[in-house]
Design a protein around this motif. Sequence first.
Motif, PDB file in Angstrom:
ATOM      1  N   LEU A  56     111.538  27.127  51.379  1.00 47.29           N
ATOM      2  CA  LEU A  56     110.610  27.658  50.380  1.00 47.29           C
ATOM      3  C   LEU A  56     109.159  27.418  50.790  1.00 47.29           C
ATOM      4  CD1 LEU A  56     112.444  26.481  47.134  1.00 47.29           C
ATOM      5  CD2 LEU A  56     112.081  28.862  47.835  1.00 47.29           C
ATOM      6  N   LEU A 332     109.917  27.705  42.215  1.00 46.74           N
ATOM      7  CA  LEU A 332     111.093  27.131  42.871  1.00 46.74           C
ATOM      8  C   LEU A 332     110.714  25.980  43.777  1.00 46.74           C
ATOM      9  CD1 LEU A 332     113.067  30.395  43.761  1.00 46.74           C
ATOM     10  CD2 LEU A 332     113.698  28.681  42.042  1.00 46.74           C
ATOM     11  N   ARG A 336     112.118  22.359  43.090  1.00 45.22           N
ATOM     12  CA  ARG A 336     112.939  21.705  44.104  1.00 45.22           C
ATOM     13  C   ARG A 336     112.320  20.379  44.535  1.00 45.22           C
ATOM     14  NH1 ARG A 336     118.143  21.324  45.436  1.00 45.22           N
ATOM     15  NH2 ARG A 336     118.348  20.480  47.555  1.00 45.22           N
TER      16      ARG A 336
END
Length: 414
Positions: A56, A332, A336
């Motif tokens: 990511l 995200l 995370r």
Amino acid sequence: MLQSYLDSYLDSFSNEKKKNTEVQKKPSPMSKRPRTKKKFKIFSIGEGLDLQFLGLLILIMIIGLIMMFSASYPYAYHRYGDSYYFIKRQVIFAIIGVAAMIGISFFDYHHFHKLAAPIMGVAWLLMLIVLIMPTEDNAPKRWLNLGIFGIQASEICKFALILFFANWCSIYYKKMKTIKYGVAPALLVLGITGFLLYLEPHYSGIVICMFLVAVMLYLGGLPIKYFIIAGVSFGVLIVILSATGMLTYAMSRMDGWGQALEYTTNEMWQTTWQTRNSLYAIGSGGLWGLGLGQSRQKYLYLPEPQNDFVFAIVCEELGLIGAFVVLAIFGLLVFRGIKICQQAKDMFGRLLGVGLMAQIGLQVVLNVLVITDWLPNTGISLPFFSYGGSSMLVLLVQMGIVLNISRSANIAKE
């Protein structure tokens, strides 16, 4: 409810630590060797690395570089005669930052315990040096010019504050409800930092630092009542400073706030120029956008679009859908990162990691609010998107620390 959840969270950590201590006190029947003090490894090579978080991070950084280049090349050509002026420098810092991130990911984060105070001191020293450096036309003093590049001292200060309070709260978390260990250190450290930023002046930096310290103290166990008292006191202070004329620069940055599309005078037309063209860019992008590289506002309508208003160009070229996708990736990434750090083996790792991820989430939210005129134009950059070598470098170093936390958080040691 939040306070009770926090208390239970700290109690569970305390009980876990107590159990581990009791287990260590029991002598092994297979060995009569004396216990030795545990030493943290300098390097943690071979332990788990969270690939989802890394993926990511790389994804958002690549998108950020592409959009920064798309937003910057007309202005770069107009100002420097080189369309690649900004992107070349940003890529260099990104490469250096990735190398530093990988290196830091192998460095055991526990050693930052003893580095917390020195790094805070270095941050203050850099901000002092910035204040004595000459500037043109009474411009804000925020950059430490090193010739081929500059360092924004406030970027280092943000990291230093997170690290300092992660260290402090993890050591004194059982005493954080007291004024001596909970309130006084916060007032001292934040007071010195805020005063130095006020002298630059850098009011958006003050706001971000205050939010970051508040997050760290809340997670560290400071009672809610102190936040209420601090909020009221800060409001009174703002009124006093405003009445005495000590917030002239800050008040000038608020001129035209919320009036970008409702200007009534030529002066207001000029004052709201940047915010108004930001709204034009967002509106013209529509649902699907004009297409990558097809922005119109970046052609000298939106001043210096590669900086704080780069997300307006994202909205214009990628549309509302593309903008939501970018924000979803940011979400995200933060989610995370926080999830990783909640699984850290000690409170220092939890506080440090969550604080570092909170900074990214906070700056994303504030930047979007600024470009949409929900907040005054105060110069809040978008992580991994806005042009700035020192910001890119410091952010990637911070992400290296989160990756190092993931190395131990994801490994269940028997």
